[in-house]
Enzyme design. Structure first.
Site, mmCIF file in Angstrom:
data_model
loop_
_atom_site.group_PDB
_atom_site.id
_atom_site.type_symbol
_atom_site.label_atom_id
_atom_site.label_comp_id
_atom_site.label_asym_id
_atom_site.label_seq_id
_atom_site.Cartn_x
_atom_site.Cartn_y
_atom_site.Cartn_z
ATOM 1 N N TYR A 254 0.822 -1.208 0.000
ATOM 2 C CA TYR A 254 0.000 0.000 0.000
ATOM 3 C C TYR A 254 0.852 1.251 0.000
ATOM 4 C CZ TYR A 254 -4.089 -2.809 0.130
ATOM 5 O OH TYR A 254 -5.061 -3.685 -0.235
ATOM 6 N N HIS A 408 -6.384 -3.732 5.971
ATOM 7 C CA HIS A 408 -5.627 -4.632 5.103
ATOM 8 C C HIS A 408 -4.470 -5.304 5.839
ATOM 9 C CE1 HIS A 408 -7.891 -3.714 1.571
ATOM 10 N NE2 HIS A 408 -7.630 -2.423 1.631
#
Lengths: 736, 736
Positions: A254, A408
């Site tokens: 990310y 996540h």
């Protein structure tokens, strides 16, 4: 005469004839006048720069040939309208830059024509029909995609704006850029106020729109937050989303995605509001964030922790800006090496400088050992990278002792990974997801991402009572993190130790991992000590997921030959086939496998009643959503302090093409531990009869002097760890 | 003045001082005087040549540094004494060539000193203590290894011989070369008389020893056989081991191994007995054998049929001589391309010429479609290679319709493989063996090689009654082979058809595989028709082992989520986990998987009551000797003519790094067959509504004109296969 006209005339004096309006002067975003002139006038552009330019030209040529299509928003991610709008945003960007750099008016016209179509459609768009989450878009199912579109399209528009008619500008700005910027800011305040990468994309899009349209409201909202008090917005995001070492809380996958709007918007701020000294913020956090992103890679691929797609690497388009800006800010030779892997660069002055450097200076530096602390203040655990050996194929151990990393994040406290010789050896599964594959639930995270990939047992992390950390609740996980006990880095001995006491209600987990080599030329070895401290007797499992073909296993294992059943019924165990297990004689055992032409022996020293199980992912997986990865799991039952000690030793070479095999048996023959006063001594005896003794002190302070008798030897050292040979000579300090 | 002295003086006029004896003049083997002079006097050697030279220098330098060790024979393959003797043979070879090419006397001395040690030991050696098979060695456990040693060592010796003293020569020749040559010929008559590659190695070693020592008996035995009547020996081997197309009966893995002694000895015969016109034998069989070896590769790796190690490719050292000689004999541009993959070449004139060519001319040509017939007369089936598309990544289909290939042959009549886009898609398992890994039974063929890898079910071949072809008896298999019905190769349509009526007592197997593309730019598609003709009702299985991750499977399949059991109990079925199965609705189903960024859809059209099973290798494998490969198996029950039709369609692109996915769904939506008079029509309907019709005539004769009505269409063609579009227009002949 405005800057656009100057450039235009410079490169295309003989062309023109079109009705150029003088227009309002646009702000520079990422492409400065100077750089544009330098590029436009350069007939001998470096290869990587030319590649980026040519790719953009190809994309635009295709778009010009197939014609403009701006469909009504209809499909979710992966569907036609979604992909088409993504492409259109990219084309506006490409065509804008190409117009600026070549002066060819068809580029301007193509960008303009696309934008006019959006201007005609956008004002009347309701929320997207396929909206699923709390932040829907209008053009796309998620506001996130809309922000990304804006980040690209506004840049392209900026490069053609000066040479559009006032009417065209008004139509485009009133039709799409203003309403979109307002939809993504005041129109989506909850999203825009978040301290989250989705909000950074929005801030970048909205803020750059402010610069281009000369509307300070937008750029102020973007930088200082909707409320103007810095409680949200870009600066708050910069301060809170990155740790002081530049680690982004969701992890590298990310981070490379989040990085782009940070890099792009920071450059735009620097160009438009230099007084904000954006690159000096937090001691240079933008440069640090770029450096951290690049550091969390092996062979160009990101460490796949958390919900990562394993194929992602530094060649991702999101990192093109990062590498170019990183090189401008630091001059670090890693960036030209990265640029070589990327194979292209961005169409800016930074891209040009990077491409030039990559022509001559592009060998990948040896990985550096480092700790990237997590948390805005750097006190929420961290990711330790232990590198040893030469070149890009050096061994790298990753200790994931970070915070949860939001939704996540995986429940993998104290998990480790190991890379060696260009291969993943101890693996991290990453995400269960096939990006944009319609038959795989439209490319979304699959159910097995939740039920397996995020669970503790899917990681090389200690599992107590067959449950996941924080009972699998990421919001609970978000409140806790490991404590970094210490890291130590040297040429022959790297170490990391971390502990966490709240992953389970009744267990303290501590892991200390040493990477060492007994000599300057020896291959690095992992020595890993996991301690689980529980009040009541509870099962403790320690999986080692590995990538390889087994060549040797303990004789005591009973491999299941005629039937497989799942290892459990929940917390990820239901997705694991038990391939067979057996008692470890005296808690010791050795498993050897072969990966990429090298052997790896996992030596285990666990409590006497421990078992070893061999496992494979794939049970309860009716759609084949999981990869059939293999692992070895040490299983014991702990009460009080349970210690599982592991040595992972790379050795030998298997070259079936050349038909040579050497050293397929490990050198280490025996593993013992002795508790001395204030330290654990791990004694490794080689087949040749030599011994290596690693000491791990309870008190890691550098100022404490340890002076212990061990048999006939006297072991003296300061600090948490040291290495001695069989004569008691210190061997981790070649010069000491 | 002998040729050695000439060269020596040429390159090292100022050196010398050593006591050179005039000696007897040696025969040239592979390095001619001319070439030696060319190389020795060349200060600007091409890169690949220099690499081979440098590698040899490094090996010899290491040997000179560590010192000579000639241990008593003790270990089997992989053990120290075995590996050491192998290395010593190589070093004698290296040092000999280097002496000749550099004139540095230490090379001569090192070769000499090693050989003197062997001369001292060899005469008293009994048979090797670890001998296992019928042809034991003395230095090695197998005579084969001893022959290989001789092939290398005699070449090295030849290059120093002229410059040794007469006493040294006598000692070496009487001590090792004569007794070894005699041990391997008259001392091992059964082995030496075989028509088998082991005997070719022996012939090459013994024959070259004859040339070097000037003893014609040896070279005559080697060439014309021990009995001098041509019933055995090199010529008989050349005539019988290769088919007229150069196919070696054991398949490519053994062919590249067998090839070396053929190439080396043929070159030596050519140099010493040019009147034998060895390169003209059988219409140039040596050149054809080299060409066939190279043709049976994809991306530089050999087709892994039979007992092959899958990692083996053209970069194997055995093929260095082959590529160099192949280039000399044919000038084919494939050889410089191969040399680039090899990265080095041999230290001969042929190597020099090849290395020069590789400097400029090294793009791998597009694979050619061809049939390599099997059998000495070319009438024992064959291997068909169907290639379509551009460059080295073109699609290649391999139809293995060859004979058994002796004891290393697999029971895989009519098996197919498919490569596409640089990847193995429909796979062949190869051998269950870890070469030279002691913990894997010393590197021998593992029990699972016999119980799984060789069995029919481990291949993409039709299985009747869950039994292997020839009841798994290779000696029985050796008596039979498929009949090649036809092959047809063109730009848009390749086809191969073969049949065998004695793989099973009560079944005729026929397979026809078409590779076609509907347009010049379309991706090639496989259309595969397997027919099994049985009198009684018997189960018929058709496995497709594939390499990939499933992305879509028929909904009718019931995947086993909580328990796996083996598919059967014998003939390889005991090694297969049944992952789940289910009925194919109307015999049709579609499975899609992902390999290397591309999707592959397997469309099945089988009899109505058929099932599809998904399978994985690995049951009853307690030592993890098998790789966990996956497959799909069409299962039906046939009586009379059972037809299983398969279309394998590559499509789309999955690029998780770039986050783009296109065409993850196949284009073909429907599959139908219609029997017309004398032909089968396969109608493929695309999602877009177009149709492609493939016709397969029962009578393959080119002279028969077919003229059939199919619905409203009139289909007219000659020969076995043709392709029409939905309007009845012929589409496999762009110019027809």
């Amino acid at each position: 005469m405005n800057r656009m006209r100057r450039t235009f005339i410079l490169v295309a004096m003989a062309l023109s004839g079109s009705s150029l309006s003088s227009g309002a002067m646009a702000a520079p975003l990422l492409l400065s006048d100077t750089a544009a002139r330098q590029i436009a006038g350069n007939s001998d552009l470096p290869l990587l720069f030319q590649k980026g330019l040519n790719d953009a030209k190809k994309r635009v040529a295709t778009s010009e040939k197939t014609g403009i299509d701006v469909p009504a928003p209809k499909d979710p991610g992966g569907g036609y309208s979604h992909e088409r709008h993504k492409v259109n945003g990219q084309i506006v960007y490409d065509a804008g830059y190409l117009y600026r750099l070549t002066g060819e008016s068809h580029y301007r016209d193509h960008a303009r024509d696309i934008l006019l179509r959006y201007a005609a459609m956008y004002p009347s768009l309701p929320l997207h029909p396929e909206r699923k989450n709390q932040s829907p878009g209008r053009l796309f199912w998620q506001a996130l995609n809309e922000s990304v579109w804006l980040v690209y399209a506004i840049q392209g528009y900026n490069e053609v704006r000066d040479d559009l008619t006032a009417a065209e500008r008004k139509q485009i700005e009133d039709g799409v850029f203003r309403p979109m910027a307002e939809f993504l800011s005041t129109g989506s305040p909850e999203m825009f106020r978040k301290i989250h990468n989705h909000a950074t994309w929005a801030a970048a899009g909205v803020g750059m729109t402010g610069y281009v349209l000369g509307d300070e409201r937008y750029s102020d909202w973007a930088i200082d937050g909707l409320d103007g008090d810095g409680s949200s917005g870009f600066l708050a995001q910069l301060d809170q989303l990155f740790s002081p070492d530049g680690y982004y809380t969701e992890g590298p996958y990310y981070q490379r995605y989040a990085l782009l709007p940070f890099v792009v918007f920071a450059q735009a701020i620097d160009a438009n509001e230099p007084d904000r000294k954006i690159f000096e913020r937090r001691d240079g956090i933008v440069a640090k964030a770029i450096a951290a992103t690049v550091a969390m890679t092996y062979e160009g691929k990101f460490f796949p922790v958390n919900d990562a797609i394993k194929e992602k690497g530094v060649d991702t388009s999101e990192l093109l800006y990062g590498a170019a800006l990183g090189y401008r800010l630091t001059g670090d030779p890693v960036y030209p090496a990265i640029a070589r892997i990327q194979g292209e660069t961005v169409m800016t002055g930074e891209g040009l400088a990077l491409a030039k450097a990559a022509q001559t200076n592009a060998a990948m530096p040896t990985p550096q050992s480092m700790l990237l602390r997590d948390g805005p203040q750097g006190d929420q655990g961290g990711m330790a990278i232990l590198g040893m050996g030469k070149g890009a194929l050096a061994q790298t151990i990753v200790a994931k002792d970070t915070g949860q990393g939001m939704g996540h994040g995986h429940f993998d406290k104290l998990s480790i990974m190991l890379y060696d010789n260009g291969h993943e050896i101890l693996t991290d599964y990453g995400a269960a997801r096939f990006l944009n594959v319609p038959s795989k639930q439209g490319g979304r995270y699959l159910p097995e991402n939740d039920s397996f990939a995020q669970q503790t047992v899917a990681h090389n992390a200690p599992v107590v009572n067959e449950e996941s950390h924080f009972a699998g609740d990421w919001k609970e996980g978000q409140k806790h993190w490991p404590t970094m006990r210490y890291t130590r880095f040297s040429d022959r001995l790297n170490a990391v130790s971390a502990t966490i006491d709240d992953a389970y209600p009744d267990a303290v987990l501590t892991r200390t991992s040493l990477q060492f080599r007994p000599g300057a030329e020896a291959e690095p070895i992992l020595l890993d000590v996991v301690e689980v401290d529980t009040d009541s007797a509870q099962p403790v499992d320690l999986p080692f997921w590995f990538n390889g073909q087994v060549t040797n296993l303990p004789k005591s294992l009973s491999i299941r030959t005629d039937g497989l059943t799942p290892l459990g019924v929940k917390n990820g165990y239901q997705h694991i086939w038990n391939l067979g297990d057996g008692a470890l004689a005296d808690g010791t055992g050795r498993l050897t496998w072969l990966t990429g032409g090298r052997f790896y022996s996992l030596h285990t020293l666990a409590p006497p009643a421990s078992k070893l199980a061999l496992i494979r992912a794939g049970a309860n997986d009716p759609e084949f959503n999981l990869r059939p990865e293999m692992g070895a799991m040490v299983r014991t039952r702990g009460s009080g302090k349970t210690r599982i000690l592991t040595v992972l030793e790379p050795h030998g070479r298997y070259d079936p093409a050349a038909e040579t095999t050497v050293a397929s048996e490990p050198r280490i023959a025996d593993l013992k531990t002795v508790r001395l006063d204030g330290a654990l001594v791990v004694q490794m005896t080689t087949k040749a009869g030599g011994t290596i003794q690693a000491v791990i002190a309870d008190n890691p302070s550098e100022t404490v002097r340890h002076d212990l008798r061990h048999g006939k030897l006297r072991l003296q050292w300061n600090g948490p760890v040291a290495l001695f040979d069989g004569t008691g000579k210190r061997i981790d300090q070649p010069d000491g």
